[in-house]
Write a protein that holds these residues in place. Structure first.
Motif, PDB file in Angstrom:
ATOM      1  N   SER A 179      -7.876 -24.316  -0.527  1.00  0.00           N
ATOM      2  CA  SER A 179      -6.672 -25.161  -0.614  1.00  0.00           C
ATOM      3  C   SER A 179      -5.563 -24.600   0.282  1.00  0.00           C
ATOM      4  N   ILE A 180      -5.468 -23.265   0.351  1.00  0.00           N
ATOM      5  CA  ILE A 180      -4.430 -22.648   1.197  1.00  0.00           C
ATOM      6  C   ILE A 180      -4.846 -22.740   2.663  1.00  0.00           C
ATOM      7  N   GLU A 181      -6.109 -22.393   2.962  1.00  0.00           N
ATOM      8  CA  GLU A 181      -6.591 -22.395   4.348  1.00  0.00           C
ATOM      9  C   GLU A 181      -6.462 -23.804   4.948  1.00  0.00           C
ATOM     10  N   ASP A 182      -6.846 -24.822   4.163  1.00  0.00           N
ATOM     11  CA  ASP A 182      -6.777 -26.212   4.649  1.00  0.00           C
ATOM     12  C   ASP A 182      -5.360 -26.614   5.037  1.00  0.00           C
ATOM     13  N   LEU A 219      -4.622 -31.041  20.495  1.00  0.00           N
ATOM     14  CA  LEU A 219      -4.249 -31.888  21.645  1.00  0.00           C
ATOM     15  C   LEU A 219      -5.361 -31.947  22.693  1.00  0.00           C
ATOM     16  N   HIS A 220      -6.049 -30.841  22.902  1.00  0.00           N
ATOM     17  CA  HIS A 220      -7.099 -30.785  23.924  1.00  0.00           C
ATOM     18  C   HIS A 220      -8.483 -31.146  23.375  1.00  0.00           C
ATOM     19  N   ARG A 221      -8.525 -31.557  22.108  1.00  0.00           N
ATOM     20  CA  ARG A 221      -9.798 -31.895  21.440  1.00  0.00           C
ATOM     21  C   ARG A 221     -10.793 -30.734  21.512  1.00  0.00           C
ATOM     22  N   THR A 222     -10.289 -29.524  21.365  1.00  0.00           N
ATOM     23  CA  THR A 222     -11.174 -28.355  21.332  1.00  0.00           C
ATOM     24  C   THR A 222     -11.153 -27.715  19.939  1.00  0.00           C
ATOM     25  N   LEU A 223     -10.657 -28.480  18.970  1.00  0.00           N
ATOM     26  CA  LEU A 223     -10.584 -27.960  17.604  1.00  0.00           C
ATOM     27  C   LEU A 223     -11.916 -28.213  16.900  1.00  0.00           C
ATOM     28  N   ASN A 224     -12.494 -27.157  16.331  1.00  0.00           N
ATOM     29  CA  ASN A 224     -13.763 -27.283  15.611  1.00  0.00           C
ATOM     30  C   ASN A 224     -13.634 -26.554  14.274  1.00  0.00           C
ATOM     31  N   LEU A 225     -13.551 -27.339  13.208  1.00  0.00           N
ATOM     32  CA  LEU A 225     -13.408 -26.726  11.884  1.00  0.00           C
ATOM     33  C   LEU A 225     -14.647 -26.993  11.036  1.00  0.00           C
ATOM     34  N   GLY A 226     -15.669 -27.595  11.651  1.00  0.00           N
ATOM     35  CA  GLY A 226     -16.794 -28.097  10.871  1.00  0.00           C
ATOM     36  C   GLY A 226     -17.948 -27.129  10.667  1.00  0.00           C
ATOM     37  N   ILE A 227     -17.764 -25.847  10.946  1.00  0.00           N
ATOM     38  CA  ILE A 227     -18.892 -24.903  10.795  1.00  0.00           C
ATOM     39  C   ILE A 227     -18.619 -23.973   9.605  1.00  0.00           C
ATOM     40  N   PRO A 228     -19.465 -24.024   8.574  1.00  0.00           N
ATOM     41  CA  PRO A 228     -19.256 -23.094   7.443  1.00  0.00           C
ATOM     42  C   PRO A 228     -19.421 -21.649   7.903  1.00  0.00           C
ATOM     43  N   GLN A 229     -18.623 -20.733   7.352  1.00  0.00           N
ATOM     44  CA  GLN A 229     -18.651 -19.336   7.814  1.00  0.00           C
ATOM     45  C   GLN A 229     -20.012 -18.672   7.599  1.00  0.00           C
TER      46      GLN A 229
END
Ligand code: ZN
Length: 272
Positions: A179-182, A219-229
Motif C-alpha cells: 500500500s505504501i510502495e504503490d 513520460l518516456h514509456r520506460t516505466l515497468n512495474l509489472g515484474i514481481p521481485q
C-alpha cells in the motif's frame, strides 16, 4: 555546518535501511552481506576520493561562476527563489535520467556502469558502488548540467543531497508494504521499481532509468512495474558467479579487452 547535516542524514538513513534490510528483506540474497558490503564500500571509497579530488573542485567553482556571471537558463529567466530551486531540481533530475540511458546505450560508458550492475544482490550499499571511472567520466556531463541549467552552489548542494538519499532508498533491499510502495512509486523511485532495472534480463534492465522522480520513465514509456521481485534475478547475464565479481575483477573490468568482457558489452544491445 550543512555538510554535517548532510552527513547526519546519510548516516541516519543508512542505519535505518540497514536495520530494515535485516528485518524485512525484499529479495533473498545470494552472497554474504558482510562480504558484499565491504566490497561495495571499497568501491565507494575510491568513488568518494574521485569526487573529492576531481569532481567537486571543478563543479562547485563552476556553480560559483554561474551564480556570479548569471549564466544558464535559470539565471536568465527571473523566477522566485523557491520556484527557481524546484525547476532546477526537476531539470537536473531529468537530465540525470538521460545520462543514465546513455550509460546503458553507449558501450564505452556501459563498461563502467556495468560495475554497478554486476552486484549479485541489491541493497543500500549498491547505491554507493559506482566505479571511479564512471564518476570521472561524468564530470563533463555534470559541468554541462550546471552551466546550461544555471545551477548555483546552494541548489547544487541540495540536489546532490536529495539524490544521494534517493539512490540509497531505492537501491535498498527493504520490503515496504504494497500500500505504501504503490503510493510512493507514483512520485518517486522505489526499491521494487529500481530492483526491476537491476534484473539480469536485458528487457527489464532497459526500463526504470529515473533517479529521483518516476515521472521521467512515465513520460518516456520506460516505466515497468509489472515484474514481481521473486522473478527478478539481480546482476548481468554471464557474470553470475561470486568469483566473477570480486573487488580486483570489478575494478579492472572496464579497462579490459572487449573479448574479455563480451557479456558486459552485449547486454545493452540485447533489447526486448
Ligand atoms: Zn543502470
Amino acid at each position: 555546518m550543512k555538510g554535517l547535516i548532510k552527513l547526519a542524514g546519510v548516516l541516519g538513513l543508512a542505519a535505518g535501511l540497514f536495520l530494515l534490510e535485516r528485518k524485512r528483506p525484499l529479495r533473498s540474497e545470494r552472497e554474504s552481506k558482510t562480504r558484499r558490503n565491504g566490497r561495495n564500500l571499497a568501491v565507494a571509497g575510491l568513488g568518494a576520493l574521485t569526487i573529492h579530488f576531481a569532481e567537486s573542485p571543478i563543479i562547485y567553482p563552476l556553480a560559483k561562476i554561474v551564480e556570479r556571471r548569471r549564466w544558464g537558463l535559470l539565471q536568465w529567466i527571473h523566477l522566485p527563489r523557491v520556484l527557481q530551486g524546484l525547476v532546477a531540481v526537476l531539470l537536473l533530475d531529468y537530465t540525470l535520467y538521460l545520462q543514465h540511458v546513455l550509460h546503458h546505450r553507449l558501450p564505452f560508458l556501459w563498461r563502467f556502469h556495468a560495475v554497478h550492475h554486476v552486484d549479485l544482490d541489491l541493497d543500500a550499499s549498491t547505491a554507493l558502488r559506482f566505479h571511479f571511472g564512471e564518476i570521472a567520466l561524468s564530470i563533463p556531463y555534470r559541468a554541462a548540467q550546471v552551466l546550461l541549467i544555471g545551477v548555483d552552489t546552494q541548489i547544487l548542494f541540495i540536489w546532490q543531497t536529495f539524490l544521494l538519499l534517493s539512490i540509497m532508498f531505492h537501491h535498498s533491499n527493504v520490503q515496504l508494504p504494497m500500500s505504501i510502495e504503490d503510493r510512493l512509486v507514483r512520485f518517486i523511485v522505489t526499491p521494487r521499481m529500481h530492483g526491476i532495472h537491476h534484473s539480469n534480463d536485458p528487457h527489464n534492465q532497459n526500463a526504470n532509468w529515473s533517479g529521483g522522480l518516476t515521472l521521467w520513465d512515465a513520460l518516456h514509456r520506460t516505466l515497468n512495474l509489472g515484474i514481481p521481485q521473486q522473478e527478478v534475478e539481480i546482476g548481468v547475464k554471464g557474470f553470475d558467479q561470486p568469483e566473477q565479481v570480486t573487488l580486483p575483477t570489478i575494478l579492472t573490468q572496464p579497462f579490459l579487452d572487449d573479448s574479455a568482457i563480451r557479456a558486459f558489452l552485449e547486454a545493452p544491445r540485447a533489447t526486448n
